[in-house]
Each structure stands twice: as structure tokens, then as C-alpha cells.
Design an enzyme around this catalytic site. Sequence first.
Site, PDB file in Angstrom:
ATOM      1  N   GLU A 194      32.599  32.476 106.480  1.00 45.33           N
ATOM      2  CA  GLU A 194      32.997  33.707 106.303  1.00 45.33           C
ATOM      3  C   GLU A 194      33.565  34.690 107.643  1.00 45.33           C
ATOM      4  O   GLU A 194      33.432  35.909 107.940  1.00 45.33           O
ATOM      5  CB  GLU A 194      31.684  33.876 106.351  1.00 45.33           C
ATOM      6  N   LYS A 302      20.319  40.175  97.543  1.00 44.62           N
ATOM      7  CA  LYS A 302      21.719  39.601  97.679  1.00 44.62           C
ATOM      8  C   LYS A 302      21.925  39.563  95.781  1.00 44.62           C
ATOM      9  O   LYS A 302      20.702  38.180  95.350  1.00 44.62           O
ATOM     10  CB  LYS A 302      22.220  37.947  97.769  1.00 44.62           C
TER      11      LYS A 302
HETATM   12  P1  PGA Z   1      25.705  31.584 101.067  1.00 40.48           P
HETATM   13  O1  PGA Z   1      24.760  31.865 102.181  1.00 40.48           O
HETATM   14  O2  PGA Z   1      26.782  30.723 101.506  1.00 40.48           O
HETATM   15  O3  PGA Z   1      24.866  31.023 100.326  1.00 40.48           O
HETATM   16  O4  PGA Z   1      25.704  32.722 101.006  1.00 40.48           O
HETATM   17  C1  PGA Z   1      24.612  32.752 103.001  1.00 40.48           C
HETATM   18  C2  PGA Z   1      23.753  32.705 104.078  1.00 40.48           C
HETATM   19  O5  PGA Z   1      22.603  31.721 103.507  1.00 40.48           O
HETATM   20  O6  PGA Z   1      23.148  33.895 103.835  1.00 40.48           O
HETATM   21 ZN    ZN Z   2      20.607  33.356 105.005  1.00 42.77          ZN
END
Ligand code: PGA
Ligand code: ZN
Length: 376
Positions: A194, A302
Site C-alpha cells: 500500500e 469497503k
Molecule cells: P486488504 O486489507 O489487504 O484486505 O485490503 C486492508 C485492511 O485490512 O484494511
Molecule cells: Zn483492516
Amino acid sequence: MQIRNIYGRKILNSVGNWTIEVKVELDDGTVGSASVPGGLSKGASEVDTIEAEAALFIIEEIKDELIGIEFKSTFDLDIKLLQMDNTENKSKLGGNTLLGLSVAFTKAIAITQRHETYEYIHKLLNPEIPLEVINFKMPKYMMLMLEGGAHGSSDATIQEFMAIVNEIPRGVEIYNSVKKELHNLGKSTNVGAEGAFSPEGFDNRMSLEIMTKFLRDEKIALDVAASTIPKEDIPNYDELLTDFPISSIEDPLGEEDWANWEFFASKHLNKIQVVTDDLTTTNPKLLTEAIKRNVGNAIIIKPNQIGTIYETLKVVKMAKDAGWKVIVSHRGTDTNDDFISDLAVGIQSDYVKFGSPARGERVAKYNRLLEIAALI
Ligand code: PGA
Ligand code: ZN
């Protein structure tokens, strides 16, 4: 508004895996486009994702059922999609397929109605409030500085170390200070999934120490993503909270561990923000349970965890009604789509969590927020 045509194609996500882009064309010729993210540390209760090629096949199969039908809003389309899927986990059509359609339609209809996407989303969530009276505010930023766990290569077991800032430039300043300091220490400034630093040999405390150095009155937010690490790697929270200016902890415990969540929350809820992500997966049923059991006071949103904008906004409304804070989040494997920036402003979220100000797929979202900040 009617859909004239739907197109899907395979595109790459930020880690070199395939995902889908969906384009929805309305009968006035307007086109909305969406590319769908994925997760690296996914919650077990997230809806199913169908492999890109198969998802494209599904779009081809179902599009005749969507073309030429009157959908007054995104909600109309989403309800139709939910009826067509008719499974608990979106296993028939795929959460990724549904989200591509839902977001592409949302963007197209916003254009047709001569709104910015964030304005249209606000209308969807608050149909009773005229847009003219709204004084849109920007969210606060949980900007990522260091990463570990499933996202990085350091020894840190905590997945995300974030600084909470009121403005993007301040977050960028802290990020660049950490980078310079790591460079001076002879440590790697290569970035993780990220966009944050993840130098070899850095454990949880070292990661916290280096970022704390550059904070003024800013606080730290952590995402432990505890479901993705062995139980013994879950940090000692009392120690960390005593030693560092931490004001928010996401997924401090595993997603099955409701009893310990209750215990953790009873101890910490009045002092810090306790954030549910893998525990609630943007799912109305799980959020209902979480509110009932009083295990948190903030939720990660999300859209791809649940599949449609209709359900996403339902969860947002539930969270707000319960007095929970709302945090719109990117995913570990993301795309250059900046829709979630509009989503965050449209729902007037308290925070955004879009990673570091590095890597194109993260920067796209920050740049859209900068654009929106100039518009509101
Ligand atoms: P992810 O994790 O890799 O599943 O998108 C991001 C998060 O846990 O906030
Ligand atoms: Zn998370």
C-alpha cells in the site's frame, strides 16, 4: 434511466493480478466506468469474488436482463442485481461483478444528472436533504507510513501504521520525513503493498518509534488485521497505548473472537477508537451484531466486501445512526479507480484510509480528494 449497453474487460490490479473493469452506457450515451479492487488480508465473511474471466462471462450472460429496463437510481439497479444473484455470499454472480456494475452505473447516472459523483451519492444516502444546503466537509486522513504483516516485508506483525492528519500535505510531510530518516539509517525505503515503508528488521515498536518522531500533536492509527497473524503475534496493547500516541486500533483481535472483542472494547472503548474491518466486512448483519455486542465505535467501509452501493450505504446509515465513526478504505490490491474518494465525501465519512501518498493506485484517490476539496 435505461442502460443501453454494458462492456467488461480484464485489467491488471496493483500487484499484477487480473481484475475487471466494467463500463455501463446509458441510453443518452453517457458512460460510467469502474474497476474493481481486491484484498490481501480479506475478512472471511466478505462476499465471493469470481475470477476475472468468469466474471466477464457472467456480465455477457446477464446484460440482456439489464438493458432497456428503467432504473431510477443506483438502488433500483442494485436491488435488481441482488434479486438476480439471490445468494448470501454473491456466489452466483460474484461480488466483484456486482460492484463493477453498481459503481459504473452510479458514475454514469451522476454525469447524466449533472452532478459530481460525491453529490449523487449524498443524494442517495440523504434524499430528504437538498444538495444546495449541504456544506460538504473533507474527511480526516489516516495516512499510511509503515506497513508489516501480510502487506510488508519487515518484522512488524501489525499490518498498518498510520498518522491521522487533517490535511493531505501534512501527511505527505510526515511520510517524506520517515523516508529520509530511514535513508539516513541506511534502511531500505522500498515500499509495500500500500505504498508504505517496510524495512527489514523493523518490528512493531521500531516502526512506531520512527513515525512518532515526526508527529506534532497528531495521533497514530493502527490496523493490526489480527485475523491474518498468529495469536502470539498480537501485540500487548496496554504497553503500546502507554508508550505511543495511539488513538485508533483496527481489528485488534481475530474475526472469530467475539468474546475477546467484547473484553477489549469494555476496556478501551471510552479512550480510543476501536475499528471493525474483518469483523464486520461492510455487512449489515455483522454490523448489527457488532453494535449489539458493543465491540467497537468505528467501522471500515469497503464496498467490495459486500458487493453493491445499495448495501454499502445501508451499512453507512446503520453505523451513523448508532453513533459509530465511518472510515472509507481502499484495498490491499487496488486499481486506479478513484470512486472511493467520491464515496467518502458523498457519505461525509469521518476518515479515509487510502494508504501512502505513493503508488499510482493510492495517489489517484488522494488526487481526486484534492480535486473535490477545491470543488466543495
Ligand atoms: P486488504 O486489507 O489487504 O484486505 O485490503 C486492508 C485492511 O485490512 O484494511
Ligand atoms: Zn483492516
